[in-house]
Design an enzyme around this catalytic site. Structure first.
Site, PDB file in Angstrom:
ATOM      1  CG  ASP A   1      -3.366  12.994   4.994  1.00 20.89           C
ATOM      2  OD1 ASP A   1      -2.676  12.843   3.879  1.00 20.89           O
ATOM      3  OD2 ASP A   1      -3.849  11.889   5.128  1.00 20.89           O
TER       4      ASP A   1
ATOM      5  N   GLY B   1      -2.552   9.013  -8.445  1.00 18.66           N
ATOM      6  CA  GLY B   1      -3.424   8.046  -8.150  1.00 18.66           C
ATOM      7  C   GLY B   1      -3.089   7.204  -7.232  1.00 18.66           C
TER       8      GLY B   1
ATOM      9  CG  HIS C   1      -1.932   1.097   1.083  1.00 14.08           C
ATOM     10  ND1 HIS C   1      -3.189   0.801   0.351  1.00 14.08           N
ATOM     11  CD2 HIS C   1      -2.130   2.115   1.711  1.00 14.08           C
ATOM     12  CE1 HIS C   1      -3.729   2.165   0.683  1.00 14.08           C
ATOM     13  NE2 HIS C   1      -3.212   2.889   1.297  1.00 14.08           N
TER      14      HIS C   1
ATOM     15  CB  SER D   1      -6.459  -0.758  -4.392  1.00 16.56           C
ATOM     16  OG  SER D   1      -7.152  -2.042  -3.497  1.00 16.56           O
TER      17      SER D   1
ATOM     18  NE  ARG E   1      -6.581  13.045   6.653  1.00 18.91           N
ATOM     19  CZ  ARG E   1      -7.669  11.913   6.855  1.00 18.91           C
ATOM     20  NH1 ARG E   1      -8.629  12.411   7.361  1.00 18.91           N
ATOM     21  NH2 ARG E   1      -7.125  10.759   6.903  1.00 18.91           N
TER      22      ARG E   1
ATOM     23  CG  HIS F   1      -8.358  -4.482   1.482  1.00 24.97           C
ATOM     24  ND1 HIS F   1      -7.777  -3.789   0.429  1.00 24.97           N
ATOM     25  CD2 HIS F   1      -8.214  -5.788   1.118  1.00 24.97           C
ATOM     26  CE1 HIS F   1      -7.227  -4.601  -0.605  1.00 24.97           C
ATOM     27  NE2 HIS F   1      -7.430  -5.733  -0.088  1.00 24.97           N
TER      28      HIS F   1
ATOM     29  CE1 TYR G   1       0.658   3.189  -5.396  1.00 21.00           C
ATOM     30  CE2 TYR G   1       2.041   4.219  -3.517  1.00 21.00           C
ATOM     31  CZ  TYR G   1       0.808   4.338  -4.241  1.00 21.00           C
ATOM     32  OH  TYR G   1      -0.295   5.099  -4.200  1.00 21.00           O
TER      33      TYR G   1
ATOM     34  CD  GLU H   1      -5.680   7.590  -0.949  1.00 23.07           C
ATOM     35  OE1 GLU H   1      -4.586   8.161  -1.283  1.00 23.07           O
ATOM     36  OE2 GLU H   1      -6.287   7.937   0.121  1.00 23.07           O
ATOM     37  CB  SER H   2      -8.676   2.075  -3.502  1.00 21.45           C
ATOM     38  OG  SER H   2      -7.415   1.812  -2.661  1.00 21.45           O
ATOM     39  CG  HIS H   3     -10.640   3.802   2.539  1.00 25.55           C
ATOM     40  ND1 HIS H   3     -11.091   3.993   3.936  1.00 25.55           N
ATOM     41  CD2 HIS H   3      -9.366   3.907   2.464  1.00 25.55           C
ATOM     42  CE1 HIS H   3     -10.305   4.321   4.832  1.00 25.55           C
ATOM     43  NE2 HIS H   3      -9.128   4.161   4.029  1.00 25.55           N
TER      44      HIS H   3
END
Lengths: 748, 231
Positions: free
Chosen positions: A263, A530, A44, A533, A111, A92, A47, A88-90
């Protein structure tokens, strides 16, 4: 202390990676250091599997103000302003706890944007779930949408659009990709750097708790039936705290007291201190006892790895601390000095004065492992890419009317009003295109300009051909933006794939990245950032490879904005682009035959580029009244959607025949529901239609008048024979209520 | 004239109201921080939409304790015009400037969409430019807009003509389907007995420019200017 295999596994590190850590440190790491390495070297954050491929993407262009590597990308939009954006992915966290997972995804991407000094002005999202009628889907969809709404509405950033798709491959692994767009003065873009030895390092925002420890590591592993136990690794969001941080940080940035800001997202305090130090070529030393803590007895390990939300790290110029503290005080936020910038390039963590971790920043960032993982073309492609049209037999539902109604009621195509009316899409009073009417369009107050945004992906196409599927996703996102009348300027990508340690998945990934690169180069939209994931698998079943592309475009004159719906009767309907009746990977093939087979539609990038340029020109010269991209469900669905939200206005349409098989019914279906790319349906007044056709001819875009707006029915003839004849009111009822009805049904 | 737009921490329609006052109406306006203790010479006060103090308790429950509210109440007591929009309406209820309370929407979900409201009363500073019975198409955006008051209070509101706006169909007919949140008597907005304090759930500032798809909210905002000019 020696580190055993179990401890390594718990930290998601490989034995070879431990050797590398020992080589960097010249000794074994302690537990805190091991934790720091594990999150920074997680897929994560590092990369490590994707980096060699991502390097091939085009990231430059005269309009690019900030490419990949910062908190977000930025492009020049004139008047000294920059559009700052990222996706962005969330995934999981949203599977484990849909509401908080989605909410904190929104919080994180916001953020990233205001950290760059930009005021966030729009949110979008791209969501994927299992079949809507499958067990568990409604709960996930309901929670994710409520989470996005709960966070975005409260903080006051409009969610102006997005997409939702349903496929069985996402049943155990939903995708929640969130996009945010902000506006900054181009000259005032703020970076995430720590520099200037002796400058103060400040912590501001929520207190640190034990939530989210190892979130980044969780996002770098597959799921199994024990994943629910990982719920404590999901964070809890507080949009009010973030609203205060947003306003206070933007106020601090108005002064020049700030050196850099970042952040604390994935990997929290660890990631922000090391990345800021690394970017500035400096070191950062912090005293962990000074970090505001929500719980007692937290260890340095827990504090460094916590992913508690709504926290920021700032580096402030020496002597200017008072100014910055006063601004945060105004917002009832307590900025705490927890350390300072050093010149030695180390991340040094102290606890009550004793050093508990000491690692060269470089080892955690630039020197993180990079893998060129083995790749292999997956065997399944051989089978699924072949489609025997002659052997298909009669479809069900058989008639074009029924098939069109079935497509309009399919959750993939049906109106997503159920979701978007839960989002405040009008706050900030800039929204020019309401959700569902095309690309999201927000005006930029004080300039006469507007920005159009679209996020698109098509997992089914990418499953059938990852390279072509990814190219089609880029083309569609750009085309949607161009259909609003905006010139595409830049793109951000969110690459959702399975386990990269499997060669077939890695091949899909590499192919998709190649496709994105080729399409972005051809269409002139650089990738400015970008997110990747990976490990989107549950019990060994991977999702469809799903690159999602977010594109931002500029409308020079906001009042030239276009939407999909017809504007009145008596207008001419023109089809730009040519159809070849391609049914491979189509929604029709899935719905009528239950098949996900064939090749996705072909894509000629040159033809796509001239079509998009033509769209921007036609809009700028006010020659057309509506424009709608032709995609899922083909031309018939596109035309129906042009009639919706118009108080029942219909159209009389005549299409050319296509021949793809001996069976006549299938040929008609191909003309109506084939998903050939690079097509747009536009409408214009009769006095302007000649000019539209001439401009299309000059550009080399195939164009033909296919009918006119009239009555309150949609009638479509193919090769002279009327095959569709539906009341708009009835069709619109099916389309607009399909998803609501699924929720209205009592859960058995 | 000069508008004062109160900014609570968590307000998020403050800039929208300020934009409408200055850029659309061409009037002066000032954003007033909730810790301030004077209204900076404002001739009309707007409590904007948002989630003041996070609204984690009850909507508006904490905002009434902000220092500026003492000034707002004194201003209202002097007859000064106060408009609460959405969260601002909720704050007016919690601070006792208007009667009643808000419940969660009957569908239990946040709803953002255009609705139709019928102007019931035109003798307030916020509706004096409208025709009685005029139907306005204005957006809502709220999760707790289900207005509630006990029967005796409702009776009093109706008897005193304090119901200013009601949710209706586009033709002005009272139908249940047109009520987006389940409010009693389809109430979308009310005023106090003195008629100088109005709370409404719909957002007029979101419907006062053609670029945003409608201008029906303009009549509410222009009424304020008209009322000031004729006062």
């Amino acid at each position: 202390m020696t580190i055993d295999r179990q401890s390594l596994e718990r930290h998601g590190l490989k034995p070879g990676e431990l050797d590398r850590i020992v080589a960097f440190l010249g000794r074994e790491p302690n537990q805190t250091e091991l934790g720091i390495f594990s999150v920074m070297w997680s897929e994560h954050c590092s990369y490590k599997s994707s980096r060699v491929h991502l390097r091939t993407l085009p990231t430059d262009g005269p309009q690019v103000l900030q490419g990949p590597g910062e908190n977000a990308g930025a492009v020049d939009i004139g008047d000294g302003l920059a559009a700052v954006f990222k996706i962005e992915s969330h995934n999981h966290p949203s599977f484990i706890e849909p509401y908080q997972g989605a909410a904190t995804g929104v919080g994180g991407i916001i953020r990233d944007i205001f950290t760059m000094g930009a005021r966030p002005i729009a949110l979008m999202n791209s969501l994927r779930f299992g079949a809507l009628d499958a067990s568990g889907t409604k709960r996930l969809l309901d929670g994710v949408v409520a989470g996005i709404a709960g966070y975005g509405n409260s903080i006051g950033i409009p969610t102006v659009g997005g997409e939702i798709a349903f496929e069985p491959s996402y049943a155990g692994n939903p995708l929640v990709n969130v996009f945010c767009l902000g506006i900054a003065k181009a000259s005032d873009i703020v970076k995430g750097v720590a520099s200037g030895v002796g400058n103060a390092v400040y912590y501001v925002g929520a207190k640190t708790g034990r939530d989210g420890i190892h979130g980044a590591t969780m996002a770098s592993a597959e799921f199994d039936d024990r994943s629910a136990e990982k719920r404590p690794a999901v964070q809890v969001g507080d949009p009010f705290m973030e609203k205060l941080l947003l306003e206070a940080c933007l106020e601090v940035m108005q002064s020049d007291a700030l050196v850099g800001i970042q952040d604390m997202g994935a990997a929290g305090l660890t990631c922000s201190t090391t990345e800021m130090g690394s970017r500035g070529g400096a070191g950062v030393e912090i005293e962990i006892a000074l970090v505001p803590q929500r719980e007692t007895g937290m260890t340095p390990y827990e504090i460094m790895l916590s992913e508690s939300q709504e926290r920021m790290l700032l580096v402030v110029k020496k002597g200017r601390e008072g100014e910055v503290e006063r601004i945060f005080d105004k917002w009832d936020l307590h900025a705490v000095r927890i350390g300072e910038v050093t010149g030695d390039g180390f991340l040094r963590v102290k606890s009550h004065g004793a050093v508990v971790a000491e690692i060269p920043n470089r080892a955690l960032t630039d020197e993180a492992p990079v893998y060129r993982r083995p790749m292999e073309r997956p065997a399944y492609l051989q089978t699924v890419q072949t489609l025997d049209l002659e052997g298909l037999g009669w479809p069900a539902p058989s008639g074009p009317d029924d098939a069109l109604l079935a497509l309009l009621g399919s959750p993939n195509i049906a109106s997503k009003r159920w979701a978007y009316r839960q989002y405040d899409h009008m706050v900030q009073t800039n929204t020019m295109n309401l959700p569902g009417l095309g690309a999201g369009v927000v005006r930029i107050k004080g300039t006469g300009r507007a920005l159009a945004v679209s996020v698109d992906g098509n997992g089914r196409y990418c499953y059938l051909d990852p390279r072509l599927g990814a190219m089609l996703a880029v083309a569609e996102a750009c085309r949607n933006v161009a259909c609003a009348g905006a010139q595409p300027l830049g793109a951000t990508n969110c690459l959702n794939f399975g386990n990269p340690e499997r060669p077939a998945i890695m091949w899909q990934f590499a192919q998709a990245v190649e496709g994105i690169g080729e399409a972005c180069r051809a269409l002139g939209v650089p990738i400015t950032g970008g997110n990747v994931s990976l490990y989107n698998e549950t019990d060994g079943h991977a999702i469809y490879p799903t690159p999602v592309i977010g594109v931002v475009g500029l409308l020079e004159h906001a009042d030239c904005v276009l939407a999909r719906r017809f504007r009145g009767t008596g207008d001419m309907v023109v089809l730009l682009g040519a159809g070849r009746g391609e049914l491979g990977g189509s929604e029709y093939l899935k719905l009528a035959y239950g098949l996900v087979r064939g090749m996705p539609p072909a894509l000629d990038l040159d033809a796509e580029r001239v079509l998009q340029n033509l769209m921007v020109a036609l809009a700028a010269e006010r020659l057309i009244r509506s424009a709608h991209d032709c995609s899922d469900g083909g031309l018939a669905v596109t035309l129906a959607e042009c009639c919706f939200d118009t108080a029942g206005a219909g159209a009389e349409i005549s299409l050319d025949a296509v021949t793809i098989a001996r069976q006549e019914g299938l040929n008609a279906a191909a003309a109506l529901f084939g998903e050939s790319a690079s097509r747009v349906v536009v409408s214009t007044t009769p006095d302007k239609v000649t000019e539209v056709l001439q401009q299309a001819a000059a550009a080399g875009v195939p164009a033909r008048i296919i009918g006119e707006t009239s009555g309150n029915r949609l009638r479509i003839a193919v090769a002279g024979a009327t095959v569709v004849d539906l009341s708009i009111a009835e069709a619109e009822r099916v389309w607009s209520t399909a998803i609501e009805q699924v929720f209205a049904r009592k859960v058995a | 004239m000069k508008f004062g737009v109160i900014v609570f921490p968590g307000s998020n329609c403050d800039r929208d109201a300020d934009h409408a006052a200055t850029q659309v109406l061409g009037q002066a306006s000032e954003l007033i921080w909730h810790k301030d203790t004077d209204l900076k010479g404002a001739d009309a006060v707007i409590l904007p939409g948002g989630f003041a103090h996070g609204d984690y308790l009850r909507t508006g429950a904490m905002a009434r304790f902000s220092p500026i509210m003492r000034e707002v109440m004194a201003f209202a007591d002097r007859g000064g015009p106060v408009l609460g929009i959405c969260n601002g309406f909720q704050i007016l209820l919690e601070s006792g400037l208007l009667p009643g309370a808000m419940l969660r929407n009957r569908g239990l979900k946040y709803r953002c969409e255009h609705v139709h409201v019928r102007v019931e009363q035109t003798d307030t500073p916020f509706t004096c430019g409208a025709e009685a019975g005029q139907v306005l198409r204005i957006p809502i955006g709220h999760g707790e807009g289900n207005y509630f008051a006990p029967p005796d209070v409702l009776q009093m509101l109706e008897a005193n003509r304090q119901v200013v706006l009601r949710y209706t169909a586009p033709d002005g007919q009272l139908v249940d389907d047109a009520n987006p949140n389940g409010s009693v008597h389809a109430i979308a907005g009310i005023c106090n007995e003195r008629r100088n304090v109005v709370g409404m759930m719909p957002h007029p500032e979101r419907a006062c420019e053609p670029a945003l798809g409608g201008v029906d909210g303009l009549v509410i905002l222009e009424s304020i200017v008209k009322a000031f000019a004729t006062a």
